[in-house]
Write an enzyme that holds these catalytic residues in place. Sequence first.
Site, PDB file in Angstrom:
ATOM      1  N   HIS A   1      -0.998  -1.048  -4.571  1.00 23.05           N
ATOM      2  CA  HIS A   1      -2.296  -0.733  -3.980  1.00 23.05           C
ATOM      3  C   HIS A   1      -2.294   0.751  -3.583  1.00 23.05           C
ATOM      4  CE1 HIS A   1      -5.966  -1.879  -1.749  1.00 23.05           C
ATOM      5  NE2 HIS A   1      -5.559  -1.024  -0.827  1.00 23.05           N
TER       6      HIS A   1
ATOM      7  N   HIS B   1      -7.901   1.723  -4.614  1.00 18.43           N
ATOM      8  CA  HIS B   1      -8.898   1.420  -3.577  1.00 18.43           C
ATOM      9  C   HIS B   1      -9.576   2.732  -3.193  1.00 18.43           C
ATOM     10  CE1 HIS B   1      -9.601  -0.138   0.826  1.00 18.43           C
ATOM     11  NE2 HIS B   1     -10.726   0.088   0.178  1.00 18.43           N
TER      12      HIS B   1
ATOM     13  N   GLY C   1      -3.582  -4.244   8.338  1.00 15.09           N
ATOM     14  CA  GLY C   1      -2.969  -4.920   9.481  1.00 15.09           C
ATOM     15  C   GLY C   1      -2.245  -6.210   9.146  1.00 15.09           C
TER      16      GLY C   1
ATOM     17  N   GLY D   1      -1.380   1.179   9.294  1.00 11.62           N
ATOM     18  CA  GLY D   1      -0.759   0.828  10.578  1.00 11.62           C
ATOM     19  C   GLY D   1      -1.711   0.431  11.684  1.00 11.62           C
TER      20      GLY D   1
ATOM     21  N   MET E   1      -8.639   8.399  -0.186  1.00  7.88           N
ATOM     22  CA  MET E   1      -9.569   8.695   0.925  1.00  7.88           C
ATOM     23  C   MET E   1     -10.095  10.112   0.799  1.00  7.88           C
ATOM     24  SD  MET E   1      -7.377   7.148   4.064  1.00  7.88           S
ATOM     25  CE  MET E   1      -6.644   5.508   3.971  1.00  7.88           C
TER      26      MET E   1
ATOM     27  N   ASP F   1      -4.393   3.843  -1.949  1.00 10.68           N
ATOM     28  CA  ASP F   1      -5.525   4.128  -1.069  1.00 10.68           C
ATOM     29  C   ASP F   1      -6.000   5.563  -1.200  1.00 10.68           C
ATOM     30  OD1 ASP F   1      -5.963   1.632   0.399  1.00 10.68           O
ATOM     31  OD2 ASP F   1      -3.900   1.922   1.078  1.00 10.68           O
TER      32      ASP F   1
ATOM     33  N   ASP G   1      -7.066  -6.643   3.190  1.00  4.89           N
ATOM     34  CA  ASP G   1      -6.423  -5.330   3.303  1.00  4.89           C
ATOM     35  C   ASP G   1      -6.512  -4.778   4.722  1.00  4.89           C
ATOM     36  OD1 ASP G   1      -5.378  -2.832   2.819  1.00  4.89           O
ATOM     37  OD2 ASP G   1      -7.097  -2.098   1.672  1.00  4.89           O
TER      38      ASP G   1
ATOM     39  N   MET H   1     -11.844  -5.964   3.972  1.00  7.86           N
ATOM     40  CA  MET H   1     -11.106  -5.076   4.874  1.00  7.86           C
ATOM     41  C   MET H   1     -10.898  -5.769   6.215  1.00  7.86           C
ATOM     42  SD  MET H   1     -10.361  -2.403   3.180  1.00  7.86           S
ATOM     43  CE  MET H   1      -9.576  -1.582   4.566  1.00  7.86           C
TER      44      MET H   1
ATOM     45  N   MET I   1     -11.814   4.821  -1.175  1.00  4.97           N
ATOM     46  CA  MET I   1     -12.561   4.951   0.076  1.00  4.97           C
ATOM     47  C   MET I   1     -13.248   6.310   0.027  1.00  4.97           C
ATOM     48  SD  MET I   1      -9.688   3.230   2.485  1.00  4.97           S
ATOM     49  CE  MET I   1      -8.461   3.413   1.209  1.00  4.97           C
TER      50      MET I   1
ATOM     51  N   SER J   1       0.868  -1.184   0.000  1.00 10.85           N
ATOM     52  CA  SER J   1       0.000   0.000   0.000  1.00 10.85           C
ATOM     53  C   SER J   1       0.903   1.232   0.000  1.00 10.85           C
ATOM     54  CB  SER J   1      -0.882   0.017   1.247  1.00 10.85           C
ATOM     55  OG  SER J   1      -1.365   1.338   1.433  1.00 10.85           O
TER      56      SER J   1
HETATM   57  C1  DX5 Z   1      -6.739   1.248   5.150  1.00 11.70           C
HETATM   58  C2  DX5 Z   1      -6.175   1.003   3.761  1.00 11.70           C
HETATM   59  C3  DX5 Z   1      -5.143  -0.083   3.730  1.00 11.70           C
HETATM   60  C4  DX5 Z   1      -4.013   0.175   4.656  1.00 11.70           C
HETATM   61  C5  DX5 Z   1      -2.974  -0.891   4.598  1.00 11.70           C
HETATM   62  O1  DX5 Z   1      -7.674   2.234   5.096  1.00 11.70           O
HETATM   63  O2  DX5 Z   1      -7.177   0.619   2.859  1.00 11.70           O
HETATM   64  O3  DX5 Z   1      -4.715  -0.342   2.421  1.00 11.70           O
HETATM   65  O4  DX5 Z   1      -3.449   1.430   4.512  1.00 11.70           O
HETATM   66  O5  DX5 Z   1      -1.970  -0.502   5.447  1.00 11.70           O
HETATM   67  P1  DX5 Z   1      -1.504  -1.350   6.699  1.00 11.70           P
HETATM   68  O6  DX5 Z   1      -0.872  -2.607   6.141  1.00 11.70           O
HETATM   69  O7  DX5 Z   1      -0.494  -0.438   7.346  1.00 11.70           O
HETATM   70  O8  DX5 Z   1      -2.679  -1.657   7.561  1.00 11.70           O
HETATM   71 ZN    ZN Z   2      -6.519  -0.258   0.875  1.00  9.89          ZN
END
Ligand code: DX5
Ligand code: ZN
Length: 220
Positions: free
Chosen positions: A34, A67, A178, A146, A38, A36, A176, A138, A69, A9
Site C-alpha cells: 500500500h 492510495h 490505525g 500512526g 499525499m 500513500d 486503512d 478510511m 490522497m 503501508s
Molecule cells: C493515512 C494513510 C494510511 C496510513 C496507515 O493517511 O492512508 O495508509 O498511513 O498507517 P497506520 O497503520 O500507521 O495508521
Molecule cells: Zn492509505
Amino acid sequence: MKKPRIAPSLLSADFGRLAEEIAELEGLGIDWLHCDVMDGAFVPNISFGIPVIEAIRRYSKSLVDVHLMIQSPERYIEAFAKAGADILTFHWEATPHPDRIVQLIHSLGKKAGIAINPATPVEVLVDILPEIEIVCVMSVNPGFGGQRFIPYTGQKLHRLLRLREEVRAQSLIQVDGGITAETAPLVQQADVLVAGQSLLGAADRKEALRALQLSTGLIV
Ligand code: DX5
Ligand code: ZN
C-alpha cells in the site's frame, strides 16, 4: 483469498532503504504493498509521488496499491498508471467526477478503487460499487501514519458489507488507518487491512505481522 489480507503501508518504511524494506516484507510473505501518495492540498501532509512508485515497481513483485490522497486526481492517473501501479485508489471527496476517473483507470488497464474519509457515508457508493474493484474505508483522517483508529468506522464497514451484498458487487473492501492487533478484530470482516506503524514501526516485524494475523483469525 484468505482474509483479511494484511497490506503494509510503505509510509512507515525507511525511505533510504526502500528496496531492502520491500524485500524484507516480501520475505515475510507479503504480496500487497500500500503506497500513500499525499499532495499537501487534499491532506495536510506531503509524502512521495511518481518516481517513488516507479522505484517500488522496479524492486517489487507484489501488487502495487496506490492510495492517492490528492486533489483532482484525474490530473495524475495516467502518470501513476505508467509508473507501474496495479491499483489506483482515489478519494471520493477529491473530485466531482468519480465515475469519469473510474472509466479512465479502467481504460489504462488498471484496477480502480475509491477511498472514503471517515465522515463520508458508505451509501454514496451505492451506484458505483459494482463498477469498482476496491473500496477503501478510511479509519483515520487521511494525512498521517500512526493515528488512532476512529471507532465508528467499524460500523461503516458493516453497512458497506451489507450494501455490497445488496447490489451484488464484487469489490474488495479495504480498511486503512490505525490498524493494530487491538483494533483489527473490529474490522476483521474486511478483505484487506492496511497496517503502517503497527507493522513497519515494530521492532520485530515478523512478530508484529503474526500478532495482526492472529488477532483477525487469519492464522490460529
Ligand atoms: C493515512 C494513510 C494510511 C496510513 C496507515 O493517511 O492512508 O495508509 O498511513 O498507517 P497506520 O497503520 O500507521 O495508521
Ligand atoms: Zn492509505
